[in-house]
Design a protein around this motif. Structure first.
Motif, PDB file in Angstrom:
ATOM      1  N   PRO A  63       0.824  -1.212   0.000  1.00 28.60           N
ATOM      2  CA  PRO A  63       0.000   0.000   0.000  1.00 28.60           C
ATOM      3  C   PRO A  63       0.861   1.266   0.000  1.00 28.60           C
ATOM      4  CG  PRO A  63      -0.889  -1.586   1.562  1.00 28.60           C
ATOM      5  CD  PRO A  63       0.451  -2.105   1.110  1.00 28.60           C
ATOM      6  N   PRO A  64       0.355   2.325  -0.586  1.00 26.58           N
ATOM      7  CA  PRO A  64       1.118   3.570  -0.658  1.00 26.58           C
ATOM      8  C   PRO A  64       1.019   4.395   0.620  1.00 26.58           C
ATOM      9  CG  PRO A  64      -0.981   3.839  -1.756  1.00 26.58           C
ATOM     10  CD  PRO A  64      -0.930   2.410  -1.284  1.00 26.58           C
ATOM     11  N   ASN A  65       1.917   5.386   0.688  1.00 30.71           N
ATOM     12  CA  ASN A  65       1.857   6.377   1.771  1.00 30.71           C
ATOM     13  C   ASN A  65       2.199   5.819   3.144  1.00 30.71           C
ATOM     14  OD1 ASN A  65       1.349   9.110   1.028  1.00 30.71           O
ATOM     15  ND2 ASN A  65      -0.520   8.345   0.029  1.00 30.71           N
ATOM     16  N   VAL A  66       2.985   4.747   3.155  1.00 29.87           N
ATOM     17  CA  VAL A  66       3.439   4.190   4.424  1.00 29.87           C
ATOM     18  C   VAL A  66       4.898   4.583   4.620  1.00 29.87           C
ATOM     19  CG1 VAL A  66       3.841   2.067   5.722  1.00 29.87           C
ATOM     20  CG2 VAL A  66       1.853   2.253   4.192  1.00 29.87           C
ATOM     21  N   GLU A  67       5.216   5.065   5.792  1.00 35.02           N
ATOM     22  CA  GLU A  67       6.590   5.469   6.067  1.00 35.02           C
ATOM     23  C   GLU A  67       7.496   4.244   6.140  1.00 35.02           C
ATOM     24  OE1 GLU A  67       6.923   7.982   9.505  1.00 35.02           O
ATOM     25  OE2 GLU A  67       9.127   7.835   9.472  1.00 35.02           O
ATOM     26  N   ILE A  68       8.511   4.255   5.314  1.00 36.44           N
ATOM     27  CA  ILE A  68       9.486   3.160   5.287  1.00 36.44           C
ATOM     28  C   ILE A  68      10.871   3.770   5.106  1.00 36.44           C
ATOM     29  CG2 ILE A  68      10.400   1.217   3.912  1.00 36.44           C
ATOM     30  CD1 ILE A  68       7.924   0.243   5.056  1.00 36.44           C
ATOM     31  N   ASN A  69      11.823   3.314   5.884  1.00 37.05           N
ATOM     32  CA  ASN A  69      13.203   3.690   5.598  1.00 37.05           C
ATOM     33  C   ASN A  69      14.118   2.523   5.945  1.00 37.05           C
ATOM     34  OD1 ASN A  69      13.900   3.904   8.456  1.00 37.05           O
ATOM     35  ND2 ASN A  69      12.623   5.754   8.382  1.00 37.05           N
ATOM     36  N   GLU A  70      15.349   2.646   5.552  1.00 35.97           N
ATOM     37  CA  GLU A  70      16.259   1.521   5.702  1.00 35.97           C
ATOM     38  C   GLU A  70      16.485   1.155   7.168  1.00 35.97           C
ATOM     39  OE1 GLU A  70      19.063   3.337   3.173  1.00 35.97           O
ATOM     40  OE2 GLU A  70      18.192   2.438   1.370  1.00 35.97           O
ATOM     41  N   ALA A  71      16.494   2.152   8.030  1.00 35.86           N
ATOM     42  CA  ALA A  71      16.725   1.867   9.451  1.00 35.86           C
ATOM     43  C   ALA A  71      15.602   0.994  10.022  1.00 35.86           C
ATOM     44  CB  ALA A  71      16.819   3.180  10.234  1.00 35.86           C
ATOM     45  N   MET A  72      14.375   1.250   9.567  1.00 31.72           N
ATOM     46  CA  MET A  72      13.245   0.448  10.051  1.00 31.72           C
ATOM     47  C   MET A  72      13.404  -1.026   9.691  1.00 31.72           C
ATOM     48  SD  MET A  72      10.209   3.043   8.919  1.00 31.72           S
ATOM     49  CE  MET A  72       8.824   1.971   9.343  1.00 31.72           C
ATOM     50  N   LEU A  73      13.952  -1.254   8.518  1.00 32.28           N
ATOM     51  CA  LEU A  73      14.140  -2.645   8.085  1.00 32.28           C
ATOM     52  C   LEU A  73      15.380  -3.246   8.727  1.00 32.28           C
ATOM     53  CD1 LEU A  73      13.335  -2.206   4.298  1.00 32.28           C
ATOM     54  CD2 LEU A  73      11.766  -2.583   6.203  1.00 32.28           C
ATOM     55  N   GLN A  74      16.407  -2.392   8.882  1.00 35.25           N
ATOM     56  CA  GLN A  74      17.675  -2.880   9.424  1.00 35.25           C
ATOM     57  C   GLN A  74      17.480  -3.450  10.829  1.00 35.25           C
ATOM     58  OE1 GLN A  74      20.343  -2.720   7.298  1.00 35.25           O
ATOM     59  NE2 GLN A  74      21.126  -4.233   8.749  1.00 35.25           N
ATOM     60  N   LYS A  75      16.581  -2.850  11.557  1.00 33.77           N
ATOM     61  CA  LYS A  75      16.289  -3.301  12.924  1.00 33.77           C
ATOM     62  C   LYS A  75      15.963  -4.791  12.953  1.00 33.77           C
ATOM     63  CE  LYS A  75      12.224  -2.197  14.476  1.00 33.77           C
ATOM     64  NZ  LYS A  75      11.056  -1.392  14.914  1.00 33.77           N
ATOM     65  N   GLU A 129      10.731  10.058  -0.861  1.00 35.02           N
ATOM     66  CA  GLU A 129      10.677  10.970   0.284  1.00 35.02           C
ATOM     67  C   GLU A 129      10.184  10.246   1.538  1.00 35.02           C
ATOM     68  OE1 GLU A 129       8.458  14.367  -1.125  1.00 35.02           O
ATOM     69  OE2 GLU A 129      10.225  15.159  -2.161  1.00 35.02           O
ATOM     70  N   GLY A 130      10.694   9.017   1.715  1.00 37.47           N
ATOM     71  CA  GLY A 130      10.425   8.296   2.949  1.00 37.47           C
ATOM     72  C   GLY A 130       9.095   7.591   3.013  1.00 37.47           C
ATOM     73  N   LYS A 131       8.318   7.610   1.896  1.00 31.55           N
ATOM     74  CA  LYS A 131       7.020   6.939   1.919  1.00 31.55           C
ATOM     75  C   LYS A 131       6.867   6.010   0.717  1.00 31.55           C
ATOM     76  CE  LYS A 131       4.399   9.930   4.832  1.00 31.55           C
ATOM     77  NZ  LYS A 131       3.099  10.566   5.074  1.00 31.55           N
ATOM     78  N   THR A 132       6.164   4.938   0.937  1.00 29.98           N
ATOM     79  CA  THR A 132       5.916   4.010  -0.167  1.00 29.98           C
ATOM     80  C   THR A 132       5.034   4.678  -1.215  1.00 29.98           C
ATOM     81  OG1 THR A 132       3.980   3.117   0.963  1.00 29.98           O
ATOM     82  CG2 THR A 132       6.063   1.993   1.326  1.00 29.98           C
ATOM     83  N   THR A 133       5.278   4.304  -2.476  1.00 29.33           N
ATOM     84  CA  THR A 133       4.518   4.924  -3.570  1.00 29.33           C
ATOM     85  C   THR A 133       3.452   4.000  -4.136  1.00 29.33           C
ATOM     86  OG1 THR A 133       6.094   4.089  -5.180  1.00 29.33           O
ATOM     87  CG2 THR A 133       6.536   6.283  -4.262  1.00 29.33           C
ATOM     88  N   GLY A 134       3.408   2.757  -3.673  1.00 22.37           N
ATOM     89  CA  GLY A 134       2.474   1.787  -4.248  1.00 22.37           C
ATOM     90  C   GLY A 134       3.101   0.968  -5.361  1.00 22.37           C
TER      91      GLY A 134
END
Lengths: 366, 366, 366, 366
Positions: free
Chosen positions: A31-43, A73-78
């Motif tokens: 889904p779009p418009n969800v905040e995602i960045n590499e640090a969130m996944l790296q955790k 810009e830090g958000k998913t685009t879909g």
């Protein structure tokens, strides 16, 4: 053909080998418009990362994930999110010894028989390193679930190592993150440390059972009859390296129960129906009941051990092999975050599927 | 979205409810020029058919399968094969009592919560009657396999009923078809008869474990990493009604083994590599080894029992229910031919997939 | 492998041959609680039915559709809907003449070359009778769309028959249902009647162009980049028998336009953005704009004509053939309701897909 | 859900945006043991690469493809092949002007309406840069086809630019690679150069028609009725950016033909049946005849032109826009290698599908 893909609407395709330049996952349908960045996944990746302690392989991989697409810009685009983890510590020389021989218990021989090609570098595509890509993809699923199902909690833990089960009386959620085995039983944690030390020193290995629980999943997820929630969970867990069995709720133990013992009775609670027990593991007819979703899976012992084993060579000669290198005495440990990731992906996928087909008009009771 | 479909190239979509006009299966991707007729399919359906003996539901269904398409002059054409089984003994009046109440342990409540609709007629789509369609489709898979893999043998049997396991010492393939439980252990057959009689009379029910073995499958079937042979088998078996656990080879028991105990050693035989044991259940890295494929699954006890159980109504009131009607004290019995059918479908599907991607250039050893 | 299925979430699998016992469609993923009955579907089938007037084949088929599953007490349950149409007027003796010869322009030869089997009964699976199943499935899609997108209107019509195009100046929506050609141009309707009479009498046939327009589809349907709305529409229409070309908006004519001429300018209207023109046919980047969706497709002339044609036999001998039997001089006529049905299925499918992935949080402008 | 994937057995998933870090393709299902290296793929990418001459965008991209997985020691392993192309010349400042406005004719507005997010950097996922990934994947398909179908030749070329068609009398295969428009007509090549110079200088753009021909494809590829070869080709071509129409053989022109004119007659040749003409474009009933496969598609003019156009802003205000930046006056030119790549992927995919379902037992004539 989806051979390396799973999921219906939230679709994850993993790629990459143990010792190639990189591995990763293509996540389609987020889904779009969800905040995602590499640090969130790296955790999440850091939890699975090898070399964390003496109980896991000493291979050192930074396992740094990069997001190559699908986030702006830090958000998913879909659009598809490409996740890449470069292999830095490839040390393929370790594997030179086994170029011509098949390691018993590994997929070396079946990959060769299927494809006629032998990627001897640490198992190639069959290596458990592939699960790093799953954990990264699971991180995306979790970020989406935090928005769509804010009450959902997913937690994996070890309930058995070799012959040693936890004592459910000692179950403590807070204990899980405080020991290297992700076990909820502090006493087991101590015992297992001693046990595994012994195994490691003798160059042996042992199996394990991992349990993953999801609390707060709504009723109504899953679809008859081949996209059942339990069907997809079984497939998801069985696809993890070294897994040989999958259970929902009572699992194999359901065989010994009578109908009176097994069927969970229902009472009306303040927020809808409640159950007096959860033998079903939160799933009836393939659809979630709103109770805890409970999945367990057995991980076989690492086949890489320091004992000489009989095998054959590509040329077809009988021979022997000792698998040196850097390996885990109990790969079940590192399977815990992988199981959590698969649970997150499956729940999100079924939430989206349900929203697509049914919308929000679920049947209300009472 | 394939919610009611399984298989990649040999694709089966089942449809129909317990008490609708008919149920069936659409089989797409069947190879052409294979002899198929209704009698060949009926043979397998008759094994699964209810009302066969006192241990299975007394509902009487002719379960006659009709082929509506895809077969011309007795041979498959390569186009979709439609199989239809009409429901003749619908007796829906039996179910009038439960229109407003949910039967604990059944999918009544979750279907209602998902879809907002209550098909109270014997479970509707969630009824195990759906498995008749699987058995019919499995009959087609078997006919194709007889040509493509003439050495393949698929056999299912019960290895546990409630607390009573078979004694592997007594294992006798010829015994399986000679008792109503499809068990290879003649002594268990007798003991179970007594045990089940008691359960039936008391209106109770019990779980079971079914094992399905395929002998003669070639090495190389299955594909990394989400179309693994064990992944697809796990999904296939878990999708069967009432199944709560699936095991490959050692299954959950792999957890207690050490690496030395678990990894099957390899020696060169006259026709290629042979293994000194089969803890793996014939699958390494998701790909078949050429050994016996061994799958087990646990079936929970029928939830329809003659004991009063607590439940709620659609209106949200606490209430009680006794599920009368015609039910099996051990549904595991009728799951045996279903498990066989799923095994046949999965093996054929993977054979076709392999032939598509790889052709016949498998890696030869020696 | 979905060879006979289309759609992602609203998934239709058709089955059956021209002269087998029956044909039909399995509809999976239909939202629950939608009123559906046989009369609602029959209405659409009657429009496509052969033997309606002298311009269509004189084969007489009742084309009565039965709903075998997925509908309970007049409402969809969310489970697969099986639609069956029995073949009543099979008259396969008509085809006896062509058992050994391939009809030029028909799929007889390619089916034989692919599958090694010759179902000579009226084209078997390749017959346009298959489209009856699509029309029935489209009827279900329409019933769902009436609820989910009540403002949506789908209408197909003929815009060209052989060399004779309609005059867009004469376009009249109300005219479409008042002539046997479904053309919006009353003058064309007359001219075509004369033209087609001549063709029919001479045993010839001619091609046609059909246009299907959907008004009221919301912006945002379609997904990059291989599930674009236009991609799926192109596939849907090209899969109809005898279709050789598909256009969206300007279609092939886009080649002659300049950027200034082609790009539709935008102005803000009272309910969001509006366009000053619709060269795009309502789709930009594969996603709907909210304008009319405009699709056109060309249907080749029936290959069954009363002129002797050169062909070969199964034995490989040069020979000649005249295709007698009952055939349409312009199959384009009967393709109109089929195109409408495909449009309905594609729009519903993409609406559900969108709802699944994105929910209802579309970007608002202004 | 395969939104960014195409193909059944040879499955390509593309990912990446115009101005993100990278873009690429995940290729799943590639047969093993095929020689692949980056230079082999680069050859095709260089043909599509921007900045080649004054008729294509002056954006300069190295477009260097890296193989990250699935290839070991220069050969495919049968596991997923990850192809990555880094974006080097991102110059996103060019696009700063259009952050708040939607460019008419582009997908800016529909992506925003669908996803609620505006990736203003050169079209984001909707940019034609995505096609670089297709061309790379097509290079893999070609390498496999060189082995499996060594007689196959795939060639794309332009047959129309704006109002100017080629003269088929001048058709010369050797001419295609000798002019910047990939046209087989040397005279058109000269005329188009002059014509396009004028358009470019005036800041305008124009559409085009591309034809792709495959010679040497065997009879029997394609499957009824929604995986027809023409259905999949139509989807493949329509999914290319800016394509508005797709034709097989006679295409839209089939509408004006009579049955006598259109149906290709058959005679027995030395290697099987031959046809006296090819109105069908090599496909009957969705299955290849063994003749040349002929596909055409129309590409609309680039919407980025130097003329002021009316549009709206995200805020919903009427405004105007001029799209500066680096753009192609005729994007049809660069669509030629993309069309070839899609043809290669579709043919390989159907070859593998056919081999999977049918094996090599095709029907022989004569």
């Amino acid at each position: 053909m989806s051979m390396n893909s799973f999921g219906h609407l939230f679709r994850v395709t993993t790629w990459g080998e143990s010792h190639g330049p990189a591995l990763g996952a293509t996540v389609d349908g987020c889904p779009p418009n969800v905040e995602i960045n590499e640090a969130m996944l790296q955790k999440w990746l850091d939890l699975r990362k090898p070399g964390q302690n003496k109980y896991t392989t000493q291979r050192r991989e930074a396992d740094e994930v990069r997001i190559l697409s699908g986030v702006f810009e830090g958000k998913t685009t879909g659009t598809p999110i490409q996740l890449m983890i470069e292999n830095t510590d490839q040390r393929s020389k370790d594997y030179g010894d086994i170029v011509e021989k098949f390691r018993p218990g590994h997929a070396d021989i079946t990959y060769y028989q299927k494809y006629g090609i032998r990627d001897h570098r640490g198992g190639g595509r069959s290596s458990a390193r592939e699960t790093a890509a799953r954990v990264a993809a699971g991180g995306i699923a979790r970020a989406v679930l935090d928005i769509l199902l804010p009450d959902l909690k997913i937690k994996g833990f070890m309930v058995q190592m070799g012959p040693h089960s936890i004592d459910r009386e000692n179950f403590d959620w807070d204990q899980i993150d405080q020991n290297p085995f992700w076990t909820p039983d502090a006493i087991s944690a101590k015992d297992w440390a001693t046990y595994l030390d012994g195994l490691r020193k003798s160059g042996s290995s042992v199996g394990a059972i991992v349990e993953v629980v999801a609390q707060g999943a709504p009723a109504g997820l899953g679809a008859p009859v081949y996209a059942k929630l339990d069907t997809d969970l079984a497939a998801a867990m069985m696809s993890i390296n070294a897994v040989k069995g999958v259970e929902i709720g009572e699992g194999m133990h359901a065989a010994v129960l009578t109908g009176e013992e097994n069927a969970d009775e229902i009472r009306m609670g303040s927020n809808g129906p409640e159950y007096t027990s959860n033998h079903a593991g939160g799933i009836l007819g393939g659809i979630s009941t709103g109770q805890d979703l409970v999945v367990r899976f057995a991980v076989k012992p690492t086949s890489s051990i320091l004992t000489t084993r009989k095998t054959v060579s590509k040329a077809g000669d009988d021979t022997e092999i000792i698998t040196k290198g850097r390996h885990d005495p109990c790969v079940g440990i590192r399977a815990v975050p992988v199981g959590e990731a698969m649970m997150a992906c499956v729940i999100l996928d079924h939430f989206l599927l349900h929203r697509g087909q049914v919308g929000t008009n679920q049947g209300k009771i009472g």
